[in-house]
Structure formats: C-alpha cells, structure tokens
Write a protein that holds these residues in place. Structure first.
Motif, short mmCIF file in Angstrom:
data_model
loop_
_atom_site.label_atom_id
_atom_site.label_comp_id
_atom_site.label_asym_id
_atom_site.label_seq_id
_atom_site.Cartn_x
_atom_site.Cartn_y
_atom_site.Cartn_z
N LEU A 210 -30.51 40.51 13.70
CA LEU A 210 -29.05 40.58 13.73
C LEU A 210 -28.46 39.92 12.49
O LEU A 210 -27.51 40.42 11.88
CB LEU A 210 -28.53 39.90 15.00
CG LEU A 210 -27.02 39.91 15.23
CD1 LEU A 210 -26.48 41.34 15.27
CD2 LEU A 210 -26.70 39.20 16.54
N ASN A 211 -29.03 38.78 12.09
CA ASN A 211 -28.53 38.09 10.91
C ASN A 211 -28.79 38.90 9.64
O ASN A 211 -27.95 38.94 8.73
CB ASN A 211 -29.21 36.72 10.80
CG ASN A 211 -28.43 35.77 9.91
OD1 ASN A 211 -27.25 35.52 10.14
ND2 ASN A 211 -29.08 35.24 8.90
N ARG A 212 -29.95 39.56 9.58
CA ARG A 212 -30.26 40.40 8.43
C ARG A 212 -29.25 41.55 8.32
O ARG A 212 -28.80 41.90 7.24
CB ARG A 212 -31.69 40.94 8.55
CG ARG A 212 -32.14 41.73 7.34
CD ARG A 212 -33.65 41.91 7.31
NE ARG A 212 -34.16 42.41 8.58
CZ ARG A 212 -35.05 41.77 9.32
NH1 ARG A 212 -35.53 40.62 8.91
NH2 ARG A 212 -35.48 42.29 10.45
N TRP A 213 -28.90 42.13 9.47
CA TRP A 213 -27.89 43.20 9.50
C TRP A 213 -26.55 42.68 9.01
O TRP A 213 -25.85 43.35 8.24
CB TRP A 213 -27.77 43.73 10.93
CG TRP A 213 -26.63 44.68 11.14
CD1 TRP A 213 -26.61 46.03 10.88
CD2 TRP A 213 -25.32 44.35 11.63
NE1 TRP A 213 -25.39 46.56 11.18
CE2 TRP A 213 -24.57 45.56 11.64
CE3 TRP A 213 -24.70 43.18 12.04
CZ2 TRP A 213 -23.24 45.60 12.07
CZ3 TRP A 213 -23.39 43.23 12.47
CH2 TRP A 213 -22.67 44.42 12.48
N CYS A 214 -26.19 41.46 9.44
CA CYS A 214 -24.92 40.86 9.04
C CYS A 214 -24.87 40.65 7.52
O CYS A 214 -23.87 40.98 6.86
CB CYS A 214 -24.72 39.53 9.77
SG CYS A 214 -23.30 38.56 9.22
N VAL A 215 -25.95 40.11 6.95
CA VAL A 215 -26.00 39.88 5.51
C VAL A 215 -25.90 41.20 4.75
O VAL A 215 -25.16 41.32 3.77
CB VAL A 215 -27.30 39.13 5.13
CG1 VAL A 215 -27.46 39.06 3.62
CG2 VAL A 215 -27.29 37.73 5.73
N GLN A 216 -26.63 42.21 5.23
CA GLN A 216 -26.62 43.51 4.55
C GLN A 216 -25.24 44.15 4.63
O GLN A 216 -24.76 44.75 3.67
CB GLN A 216 -27.66 44.44 5.19
CG GLN A 216 -27.83 45.77 4.47
CD GLN A 216 -28.28 45.61 3.04
OE1 GLN A 216 -29.25 44.89 2.76
NE2 GLN A 216 -27.59 46.25 2.11
N ARG A 217 -24.57 44.01 5.78
CA ARG A 217 -23.23 44.59 5.93
C ARG A 217 -22.26 43.94 4.95
O ARG A 217 -21.43 44.61 4.34
CB ARG A 217 -22.73 44.39 7.36
CG ARG A 217 -21.35 45.02 7.60
CD ARG A 217 -20.77 44.56 8.92
NE ARG A 217 -19.46 45.17 9.13
CZ ARG A 217 -18.33 44.74 8.58
NH1 ARG A 217 -18.36 43.70 7.75
NH2 ARG A 217 -17.18 45.35 8.82
N ASN A 218 -22.37 42.61 4.81
CA ASN A 218 -21.49 41.92 3.87
C ASN A 218 -21.73 42.38 2.43
O ASN A 218 -20.80 42.45 1.63
CB ASN A 218 -21.69 40.40 3.96
CG ASN A 218 -21.01 39.81 5.19
OD1 ASN A 218 -20.33 40.51 5.94
ND2 ASN A 218 -21.21 38.53 5.40
N MET A 219 -22.98 42.70 2.11
CA MET A 219 -23.28 43.19 0.77
C MET A 219 -22.74 44.60 0.58
O MET A 219 -22.23 44.95 -0.50
CB MET A 219 -24.80 43.19 0.54
CG MET A 219 -25.42 41.80 0.48
SD MET A 219 -27.23 41.85 0.38
CE MET A 219 -27.44 42.72 -1.17
N ASP A 220 -22.81 45.42 1.64
CA ASP A 220 -22.34 46.81 1.54
C ASP A 220 -20.83 46.91 1.52
O ASP A 220 -20.27 47.87 1.00
CB ASP A 220 -22.90 47.64 2.71
CG ASP A 220 -24.42 47.76 2.63
OD1 ASP A 220 -24.97 47.55 1.53
OD2 ASP A 220 -25.03 48.06 3.67
#
Length: 709
Positions: A210-220
C-alpha cells in the motif's frame, strides 16, 4: 498441555453465557434466549471448537445432511446468532474470508487458573499475564490502520479530494485483497480504514504494498500531492481493548510512512519481511503511556554490508532449517526447533563447515521460500531441511540436503529411531550429522553427548527466557530472571540454565540496571562455576565466564583462555567469536579483533540481536583504525536500536577521528541526553580497555567530543 484441557463451560459470549453441554444460551439477567433449531445447532458446533475455523461446507453438511440448501440458509443462521448475543461488531462470531466462521470467547478466571496450573511450579496467573509476561502464547492476528493525510497546500475543494482519494485507496485495497485467504476491511470511512489479518507477515506485506502504491501515485501526480497516506500496524484483533493503538500508530506516521509497535516488529523478521528503523519510546497522540515504535521500510531500502572474511574463513556454509511436523499436533510443534538446534550444535564442532545460527534459520520455518531465496538471505552454500513424525516413542524423520548454487539434492534419506522422549534423540541427531558431513566431504566427525532439559515444557520456558532477556524493556528483562530461576530449580543437573543466568547478570550491568557491578560479577562467576562443574565442555558457560572476566572483572588474560577453550570445542559459536574479538579490541589488537567479529557477523545474518553484533564489530574497527567501516557499522546498529549508548560512543569517536567534529559533538550530545551522568573518568574506571593504550586514546577522543571529564 493446554490443548488437553476440556473445553470451557459455560462460555462467555459478550454479556451472554452459553452452556455447551446443555446447549442453553442465557442473557445477562439469567433469562434463556431461544434460537431456531438450525441456528442453535450451528452455535453448538462453533462453541465446541472455540478459536477454530469451521468451514461453510462442514456446517452445511452437519446441519442440513442430504438436503440441498444454499449458503443463504447458513448466512441467515449466523445472523440469528449474532442478533441473539448482541454481536453487532462481529467480534465474537467472526467471518474468516474464503474459509468459514470462528467463535471467539475470552477465557474466564477459572479457565485462566486451569491454564496457569499446567505450568507446574508457577503460581496461577491470569491468562493475559502468562501471555504478556512470559511470551508463552502468541499474539492473535494483526491490525492495519490507513489514514489520509492532508499535506501543505491542501486544495480548496479538500472534502471532495478526500473522498476521491479515499475511493482510490478502497479500490486498490479491494484489488490487493481479492483472491487472498487472509485480510479483510473491517471499518472504512472518509479519513481512514481499518483492516484485520490472521498472519502478521501478511499485514506487514500489505502495508508495504500500500505504501509503495502511495509513493508511486505521488510521483505520477506531481501536481496533486496535497493528500497522502500514513499507516500503522499492530498485533491483535479489534476485540482487543488496545485496538485504538493501531490508529494512534497511524497518526504518528508521516506522509508515506509505516509505523509499527515493538510487538509487531518482534513478530516478523527484519531483513526478510522488511527493514526497521528504531524511533525510540514514543507518546502516541491519544495515549498517555510511551510505546516503543519502529518505522517499517522495504527490504531494499538500504544497502547491506557484507562481512569481510579472511581466506581461511571462506569455508562451505550450511543452514539447518527447523524441521516441519507431519501432523498438526500442537504438543510436538517445538520438536522441529529442538532437532534443528541439536543438529546445529553438533555440526558447529566441525573445523570444516560454517554453520548459520539457529536464531537466523528459524525465520524460514513457516516461510514458503525457494532454495535460492534461503541461500541468498543466509549467504549459505547448502541447506538442510526435514519433516518428522513422533508416534509411540518412535521418531520418524525425512531429511534432504541441497546445494544452493546448482539446486542439486546431495543427500536424501529417511530413518526411524526408538527414543525415550521426543526431545531425547541422540541417535537421530548423530545419523543426520554423519551423513551431512559425508555428503559434503569424505570424512567423519567424532560424536559428542548432548544434554537436554527434562521436558518440552521446560525447554520452551528456556527459549522464552532467552528472548525476554534481550528485549528493550526492563520489565521483560526481570521476567527472564524469574523463568531462569524456575529452570534452575527444575533442572539442577543442567549447565545451560546456569550459564544463561550468569549472562543475565552481565547484561544487567551493561544495560546500567545494576547498582553493584562487583556483586553481579560474583554471582555470575558462581553460576558459571556451577555450570562448568556439571559440564566442563559447556561452550555457553565458557563464553559467558569469559564475558564476566572481561567486562566486569577486567581479567583479560583469564578471559582469553575461556574463549579459546570454547572455540576449540565449537569453532562456529557466533557469540564466542564476537566476545573474543571484542577482548582483542580492548587490548588494541585490531587485526585479530576484526577477524573474529567479522566472522561472527557471517554466522548471524538474520539474528534478532544483530544490532549488538554490529556494535561490537564497530568497536573492533576502531581498534584497527578503520574508522569509515566503524561508522557504517555504528549507523546500521543504531537503525535497529537507537538508544544503545555503547554504539553511540563508538560512532562519536569514529566521526571525530574522521574529521567530522560537528557531527561527533552532535552524537555526543545525544549520548549525554540518554546517559547524563557519563564522565570520562567513570568510563575509564569501568572500561576493560582503560589499562591499554587503545582505551586511553578512546578516552582522549571522548574529551575532544565534549564528554565531561
């Protein structure tokens, strides 16, 4: 054993009582509560296996035999039971996704007394005391709380953004948990979501994904970072009165951070499941008591320092994974750990094989890991696995030895030996060791007699004492002494409990929890003397006596003799290597210190106490004047235990000698905040190195850093 006790009757179901034998349900006023026949039958089936999961198919077959009904009939009965006992939150009659249903009922004081009485020699303690103080029962389940965080620059339409982001999180969680047997959303609302898991490792894995998804979303979405996530993970179920602690951990988490409790950190394996950074004792936002907290990171969040081994240390390395039981009998579950421990003890006497410590290999017992994954994580060349069955005083075992690089099976065999007790199987252990060594080399090894504690129960208590002894809490540390005293009383002819008690007294001084170091030293020496009178070749007692002579009595020549004897008997004893290396460091023998401490790191790649090994390896590097490596080891150690004052001293000295004066003084200030009474004169008075040039130079550097004289 606990599982041999008859089911508790009556059961406490919230405010209701249920008589299992009479099949009667009473409310708080003592009035009978009527259920439909099918619902009553289902309640009785669940009540006869409290804490066990009953599948839907099993319930359908039992209640509606030879009748074709849909699951709707079962769901209706479950609803009837929950309505009858007032289980609105579904915390008593729980749905286990993809599996079935489980009845959860707290033990009454009578039941707690029965359970406590099974531990002979201990007074009857409440169940919660046994669980929390002695670590004999595992925490049940895990909780994960996700909260939405509004960062700087929140948009004007913040409420809409919160709803939109919350829906994104919900969709991702739905896809993440879809098709999995473990994990369910129990509460979801704008601003946060609570999930529950049966397995601790699954909870941590979900948090990381979930945290990895959050970080990736912030980058996108670089222009829309006003809302993000903070995650808290803890042990236990929502019925736990401390359930709110999970939400508080999430509140403590910053944007895209995962914060876990010490209980959760101890339930998984650092270095395999994830990495942890110690945050120290934290006051949670809505709780008054301090809680030890850790940040959880992906495994690849930092580079791993590999130990430097000299050519003569580059020997084949074997990892012995705790053997698996062929049955689900809870009484024999620990036998696999005992068998592996005995195999490791005997293999460690070989001069031709490096043997990974059991505390590192036990991480793979219930892990579905490939041969290459085990070899990579433990830096092992060979892996030994096995399955066993203990029945009618016979131990039947299948074993397999594999080569990591090629995946080839070098040896596979099975045997059945007559044993007097499931823990007393020297013939089986010797058979395994002989064939393992013959498969790798063309030689044989002389066999040694193995001593065992009298019963499985006693052995389990010893394991609990060792774990509690190395916890961060003084309360846990003192409970370890209670267990060790009980062990010594029950097994007066065994050397191992006495050796552990001696080490307890050494750790008491080293942690600063003793007012009379000399008295502790005298008691510790009495313990090791008694242990060595019982078994002159007890490696643990020899190593511990060397530790007492080094750290408390400053008789380094005598200590060296004890370490040498221990390592002659067991060349792969990781703690013996570590402490002898530290003794060399005190004398200023840098090359010898680095040689021993680096090898100890090689033998303990996943040890729960690796921070301690890293700290002493840093001290060895100071003695060898390798200050860059000393600083790296210190930083790695402090990631796991940020308040270890010995490590902070070494780090400050390494920084100062590297010309990093400002950083060294900052580390010194943190050291003094944790140990305000620290004075160079007092350090010299107690330091084993103070009689040597190495210790005097260390003291001079402490003065330069700003530690008061």
């Amino acid at each position: 054993m606990i599982d041999d006790l008859p089911p508790e009757n009556p059961l406490s179901l919230g405010a209701h009582l249920y008589d299992v034998e009479k099949e009667l349900l009473e409310n708080a006023a003592g009035e009978l509560v009527n259920l439909r026949p099918q619902s009553a039958q289902i309640l009785n089936i669940l009540a006869r296996d409290v804490g066990g999961v009953i599948t839907k198919d099993a319930l359908l077959d039992a209640v509606w035999p030879n009748v074709s009904v849909t699951e709707d009939s079962l769901v209706q009965c479950i609803s009837d039971i929950r309505r009858a006992i007032g289980d609105k939150d579904r915390t008593i009659l729980r749905t286990v996704p993809k599996r079935g249903y489980m009845l959860v009922a707290p033990a009454s004081e009578t039941r707690a007394h029965q359970i406590a009485q099974t531990f002979n020699g201990f007074k009857a303690l409440p169940l919660s005391s046994l669980e929390q103080e002695f670590g004999l029962l595992n925490h049940q389940g895990a909780r994960l709380f996700v909260r939405l965080i509004e960062t700087d620059g929140a948009p004007h339409d913040r409420q809409m953004k919160l709803v939109e982001y919350g829906m994104e999180v919900s969709r991702f969680l739905e896809s993440l948990l879809s098709g999995k047997d473990d994990g369910q959303v129990t509460t979801s609302f704008v601003g946060g979501t609570l999930l529950e898991f049966a397995q601790h490792k699954t909870a941590i894995k979900t948090a990381l994904e979930l945290n990895r998804w959050c970080v990736q979303r912030n980058m996108d979405t670089a222009n829309d970072r006003a809302i993000t996530l903070g995650i808290g993970v803890d042990v236990g179920l929502s019925s736990d009165p401390k359930a709110d602690r999970t939400r508080n951990l999430a509140i403590l988490a910053g944007p895209c951070e995962i914060v876990v409790s010490a209980d959760m950190m101890n339930s998984v394996t650092a270095g395999l499941d994830c990495e942890f950074i110690d945050m120290g004792d934290c006051i949670l936002p809505e709780l008054d008591e301090p809680v030890r907290c850790f940040k959880a990171l992906q495994r690849n969040a930092r580079a791993i320092m590999k130990p430097i081994l000299s050519p003569q240390d580059l020997l084949p390395t074997i990892a012995v994974i705790p053997f698996m039981s062929k049955t689900n009998d809870p009484e024999t579950k620990v036998v696999g750990e005992v068998l592996a421990d005995d195999v490791i003890s005997l293999l460690s006497r070989s001069l031709q094989i490096n043997v990974i410590s059991r505390m590192s290999t036990t991480s793979f017992r219930h892990r579905d890991a490939s041969l290459s994954e085990i070899g990579s994580a433990l830096d092992a060349n060979y892996v030994l696995t096995g399955r066993y069955l203990y029945l009618n005083n016979r131990l039947r075992i299948d074993v397999e030895l594999s080569e990591v690089a090629t995946g080839r099976v070098l040896w596979v065999d099975q045997a059945s030996h007559e044993v007097g007790h499931m823990l007393d199987a020297p013939e089986t252990i010797e058979w395994i060791v002989f064939n393992v060594q013959r498969a790798i080399y063309a030689g044989v090894v002389s066999q040694a007699h193995l001593d065992h504690l009298p019963t499985l129960h006693t052995y389990t208590l010893m394991m609990s004492a060792v774990v509690l002894m190395h916890r961060f809490s003084p309360i846990d540390f003192n409970k370890a002494r209670v267990l060790l005293e009980a062990l010594i009383e029950r097994a007066p002819d065994q050397a191992v409990p006495l050796a552990w008690m001696a080490r307890w007294h050494v750790l008491s001084v080293q942690q600063g929890w003793s007012d009379d170091p000399l008295a502790e030293a005298q008691v510790a020496m009495e313990c090791t003397k008694r242990a060595l009178d019982l078994d002159p070749d007890c490696v643990l007692a020899l190593v511990t006596e060397g530790q007492v002579l080094t750290n408390l009595l400053r008789r380094l020549d005598d200590a060296e003799e004890r370490y040498d004897r221990a390592l002659d008997l067991s060349p792969n004893d990781a703690v013996g290597r570590l402490l002898r290396g530290t003794m060399y460091a005190f004398r200023g023998q840098g090359d010898e210190a680095v040689r021993d401490t680096e090898r100890s790191l090689h033998l303990t790649p996943l040890d729960p106490l690796r921070f301690f090994f890293l700290s002493l390896a840093a001290s060895a590097c100071i003695s060898a004047e390798d200050y860059d490596r000393a600083l790296e080891f210190s930083n790695l150690s402090l990631r796991a235990n940020s308040t270890h004052t010995s490590t902070l001293r070494v780090k400050a000295v390494a920084q100062m000698r590297l010309g990093q004066g400002d950083a060294a003084r900052e580390t010194g200030r943190k050291l003094l905040s944790l140990q305000p009474g620290l004075r160079v004169s007092e350090w010299l008075k107690n330091a084993p190195s103070s009689d040597y040039e190495n210790g005097q130079r260390f003291a001079d550097t402490l003065r330069e850093i700003g530690i008061p004289t």
